[in-house]
Design an enzyme around this catalytic site. Structure first.
Site, PDB file in Angstrom:
ATOM      1  N   CYS A 132     -16.820  -3.031  -3.159  1.00 45.15           N
ATOM      2  CA  CYS A 132     -18.040  -2.518  -3.798  1.00 45.15           C
ATOM      3  C   CYS A 132     -19.135  -3.580  -3.702  1.00 45.15           C
ATOM      4  CB  CYS A 132     -17.720  -2.215  -5.254  1.00 45.15           C
ATOM      5  SG  CYS A 132     -19.113  -1.683  -6.263  1.00 45.15           S
ATOM      6  N   SER A 140     -20.880  -4.709  -5.947  1.00 45.15           N
ATOM      7  CA  SER A 140     -20.802  -5.648  -7.072  1.00 45.15           C
ATOM      8  C   SER A 140     -19.903  -6.838  -6.723  1.00 45.15           C
ATOM      9  CB  SER A 140     -20.284  -4.939  -8.327  1.00 45.15           C
ATOM     10  OG  SER A 140     -21.211  -3.949  -8.737  1.00 45.15           O
ATOM     11  N   HIS A 197     -22.156  -9.097  -4.820  1.00 49.87           N
ATOM     12  CA  HIS A 197     -23.058  -9.844  -5.706  1.00 49.87           C
ATOM     13  C   HIS A 197     -22.377 -11.136  -6.193  1.00 49.87           C
ATOM     14  CE1 HIS A 197     -26.441  -7.134  -6.074  1.00 49.87           C
ATOM     15  NE2 HIS A 197     -25.710  -6.143  -6.516  1.00 49.87           N
ATOM     16  N   HIS A 202     -12.672  -5.112  -8.293  1.00 49.08           N
ATOM     17  CA  HIS A 202     -12.731  -4.379  -9.567  1.00 49.08           C
ATOM     18  C   HIS A 202     -12.639  -2.878  -9.329  1.00 49.08           C
ATOM     19  CE1 HIS A 202     -16.777  -4.158  -8.007  1.00 49.08           C
ATOM     20  NE2 HIS A 202     -16.893  -3.061  -8.717  1.00 49.08           N
ATOM     21  N   CYS A 204     -14.373   2.917  -9.613  1.00 48.13           N
ATOM     22  CA  CYS A 204     -15.740   2.357  -9.765  1.00 48.13           C
ATOM     23  C   CYS A 204     -16.803   3.259  -9.143  1.00 48.13           C
ATOM     24  CB  CYS A 204     -15.881   0.940  -9.217  1.00 48.13           C
ATOM     25  SG  CYS A 204     -17.576   0.322  -9.460  1.00 48.13           S
TER      26      CYS A 204
HETATM   27  N1  APR Z   1     -34.635   1.701   0.863  1.00 47.02           N
HETATM   28  C1  APR Z   1     -33.655   2.640   0.983  1.00 47.02           C
HETATM   29  N2  APR Z   1     -32.348   2.339   1.112  1.00 47.02           N
HETATM   30  C2  APR Z   1     -31.984   1.042   1.105  1.00 47.02           C
HETATM   31  C3  APR Z   1     -32.955   0.004   0.976  1.00 47.02           C
HETATM   32  C4  APR Z   1     -34.332   0.378   0.838  1.00 47.02           C
HETATM   33  N3  APR Z   1     -35.315  -0.524   0.695  1.00 47.02           N
HETATM   34  N4  APR Z   1     -32.285  -1.187   0.961  1.00 47.02           N
HETATM   35  C5  APR Z   1     -30.975  -0.902   1.090  1.00 47.02           C
HETATM   36  N5  APR Z   1     -30.785   0.439   1.177  1.00 47.02           N
HETATM   37  C6  APR Z   1     -29.515   1.175   1.293  1.00 47.02           C
HETATM   38  C7  APR Z   1     -28.511   0.565   2.251  1.00 47.02           C
HETATM   39  O1  APR Z   1     -28.748   0.988   3.582  1.00 47.02           O
HETATM   40  C8  APR Z   1     -27.170   1.114   1.705  1.00 47.02           C
HETATM   41  O2  APR Z   1     -26.838   2.367   2.296  1.00 47.02           O
HETATM   42  O3  APR Z   1     -28.850   1.112   0.020  1.00 47.02           O
HETATM   43  C9  APR Z   1     -27.443   1.328   0.211  1.00 47.02           C
HETATM   44  C10 APR Z   1     -26.677   0.365  -0.715  1.00 47.02           C
HETATM   45  O4  APR Z   1     -25.309   0.635  -0.606  1.00 47.02           O
HETATM   46  P1  APR Z   1     -24.118  -0.455  -0.763  1.00 47.02           P
HETATM   47  O5  APR Z   1     -24.590  -1.789  -0.320  1.00 47.02           O
HETATM   48  O6  APR Z   1     -22.915   0.150  -0.144  1.00 47.02           O
HETATM   49  O7  APR Z   1     -23.941  -0.574  -2.351  1.00 47.02           O
HETATM   50  P2  APR Z   1     -23.001   0.229  -3.394  1.00 47.02           P
HETATM   51  O8  APR Z   1     -21.608  -0.333  -3.371  1.00 47.02           O
HETATM   52  O9  APR Z   1     -23.197   1.698  -3.216  1.00 47.02           O
HETATM   53  O10 APR Z   1     -23.653  -0.263  -4.772  1.00 47.02           O
HETATM   54  C11 APR Z   1     -25.023  -0.010  -5.054  1.00 47.02           C
HETATM   55  O11 APR Z   1     -24.731  -0.191  -7.420  1.00 47.02           O
HETATM   56  O12 APR Z   1     -23.084  -0.896  -8.875  1.00 47.02           O
HETATM   57  C12 APR Z   1     -24.173  -1.262  -8.164  1.00 47.02           C
HETATM   58  O13 APR Z   1     -23.797  -3.600  -7.736  1.00 47.02           O
HETATM   59  C13 APR Z   1     -23.928  -2.353  -7.152  1.00 47.02           C
HETATM   60  O14 APR Z   1     -26.219  -2.876  -7.027  1.00 47.02           O
HETATM   61  C14 APR Z   1     -25.174  -2.219  -6.335  1.00 47.02           C
HETATM   62  C15 APR Z   1     -25.440  -0.714  -6.316  1.00 47.02           C
HETATM   63 ZN    ZN Z   2     -18.085  -1.492  -8.403  1.00 46.80          ZN
END
Ligand code: APR
Ligand code: ZN
Length: 369
Positions: A41, A43, A46, A62, A168
């Site tokens: 994930c 997170s 991060h 997690h 999650c």
């Molecule tokens: N505009 C649109 N989409 C974007 C942009 C942007 N400026 N920047 C990033 N993205 C897209 C990425 O291409 C990706 O598909 O956002 C998505 C983020 O997905 P992941 O990195 O897979 O994150 P995810 O595990 O889904 O978690 C998202 O939720 O719980 C929280 O900590 C976690 O902050 C994180 C968020």
């Molecule tokens: Zn998570």
């Protein structure tokens, strides 16, 4: 005491090392889990990248699922052999928020101590030095001892990878829509960011009967995946032209979405979610930012138009109730959770998985033990 293998980071910002570790027997109120699957994930990333400062060394992960192998004193022995999904916010069941049924806000969860129920670690290195377990479940290891309230039995027939995601990403995204925001049939929805969490928001919006579902991402592959899950419109975001993204969201929803979900955790896209709203619309902040970040919006139209912003933690999940419900919806074909999984990997491929996630190239990657 038993030998396990786990993915450890020494402290936030350091790369993962795969280590042989010792795991204690479960103490009172705890259960021993043989891990079957763990999701990767954002997170976790991060923590790995130091966006969130956490004490180490810590076993990562997690989002996970496994089988109960043993129980400690005071835990029902019938649990042994049961397949479970793991809850990363094991509720204390005693604090004010738990008592009023809002376990996602538990203020005294053992998870915050990244250790066993009594606050001491269950994992150690061969030299005897202690190792924490992220959010008390440290799922990126072959086995773990977790609080019994973190282990939620799954109905028969749920694959472990699906159970892990319920732990999650799915609960966070689906729950933001159906529990936190309470989207109703006929509402219009935009989802900004289509990773595991955002795609789960899309699935939740389908489940809730939303009329229009606008997926927004910089990746065309993610937009296609969202469309195949039921998004009715796609907006290809250009981070250099945020106003154009807002205009496209407004056009796709006939003036702005009733609910705009932000599932990235960046100030720029949080501002876009708020700016896209029509009068009476609600921005639902699901993505977690780096520590210390602020987002801004223009105040006059916000107040004048009766708009709202709400934060959604863990999709307002009461795990013991909601995890089995999401699992049943999966079994009934109404929540195609398995479609989020685009890669299965070994524990020792975790750094490569983080590289893909950092590049925005992954939906959900799952470690299979
Ligand atoms: N505009 C649109 N989409 C974007 C942009 C942007 N400026 N920047 C990033 N993205 C897209 C990425 O291409 C990706 O598909 O956002 C998505 C983020 O997905 P992941 O990195 O897979 O994150 P995810 O595990 O889904 O978690 C998202 O939720 O719980 C929280 O900590 C976690 O902050 C994180 C968020
Ligand atoms: Zn998570």
């Amino acid at each position: 005491m038993r030998e396990i293998t786990g993915a450890v980071i020494e402290s936030s910002g350091m790369p993962v090392t795969i280590e042989a570790l010792q795991l204690d027997d479960p103490g009172p109120g705890e259960v021993l889990i043989r891990m079957a699957s763990a999701g990767v994930c954002h997170s976790d990333l991060h923590v790995r990248d130091g966006d969130w400062v956490r004490q180490g060394p810590v076993v990562m992960g997690h989002e996970g699922a496994g089988v109960v192998e043993a129980v400690g004193v005071g835990v029902d022995g019938d649990l042994v052999g049961r397949a479970v999904a793991l809850n990363w916010l094991a509720p204390c069941l005693r604090c004010r928020e738990c008592q009023r049924g809002r376990q996602w806000l538990c203020q005294d969860s053992p998870a915050y101590r990244h250790a066993g129920l009594d606050g001491t670690p269950r994992v150690s290195r061969p030299d005897g030095s202690p190792v924490l377990s992220y959010l008390s479940i440290g799922t990126m290891s072959t086995a773990q001892v977790v609080p019994a309230t973190a282990a939620v039995p799954m109905p028969d027939g749920v694959p472990p990878e699906v159970a892990a995601l319920i732990g999650c990403g799915v609960s966070t995204g689906v729950g933001a829509v159906v529990k936190t925001a309470e989207v109703r049939p006929g509402d219009t929805v935009a989802v900004i960011g289509l990773g595991g969490v955002g795609l789960s928001c899309v699935m939740g919006a389908v489940l809730a009967g939303a009329r229009r579902i606008v997926g927004v991402d910089v990746s065309r592959a993610k937009l296609d995946l969202a469309a195949s899950l039921g998004a009715t419109h796609s907006v290809h975001a250009d981070p250099d032209r945020p106003d154009a993204t807002v205009e496209a969201i407004r056009a796709a929803t006939g003036g702005g979405p009733d609910f705009a979900f932000e599932a990235i955790g960046s100030p720029a896209t949080i501002s876009q979610a708020v700016a896209s709203l029509p009068p009476g619309g609600t921005a639902v902040l699901v993505g977690l930012t780096k520590f210390g970040q602020r987002a801004s919006f223009e105040a006059f139209p916000f107040v004048d138009g009766g708009r709202r912003i709400i934060g959604s933690n863990y999709g307002s999940a009461v795990a013991a109730i909601d995890f089995p419900r999401y699992a049943e919806a999966y079994l009934a074909g109404r929540l195609p959770i398995d479609r989020l999984i685009d890669r299965r990997l070994r524990l020792d491929e975790l750094e490569d998985a983080f590289d893909r996630l950092r590049a925005g190239a992954a939906a959900r990657q799952v470690i299979v033990f």
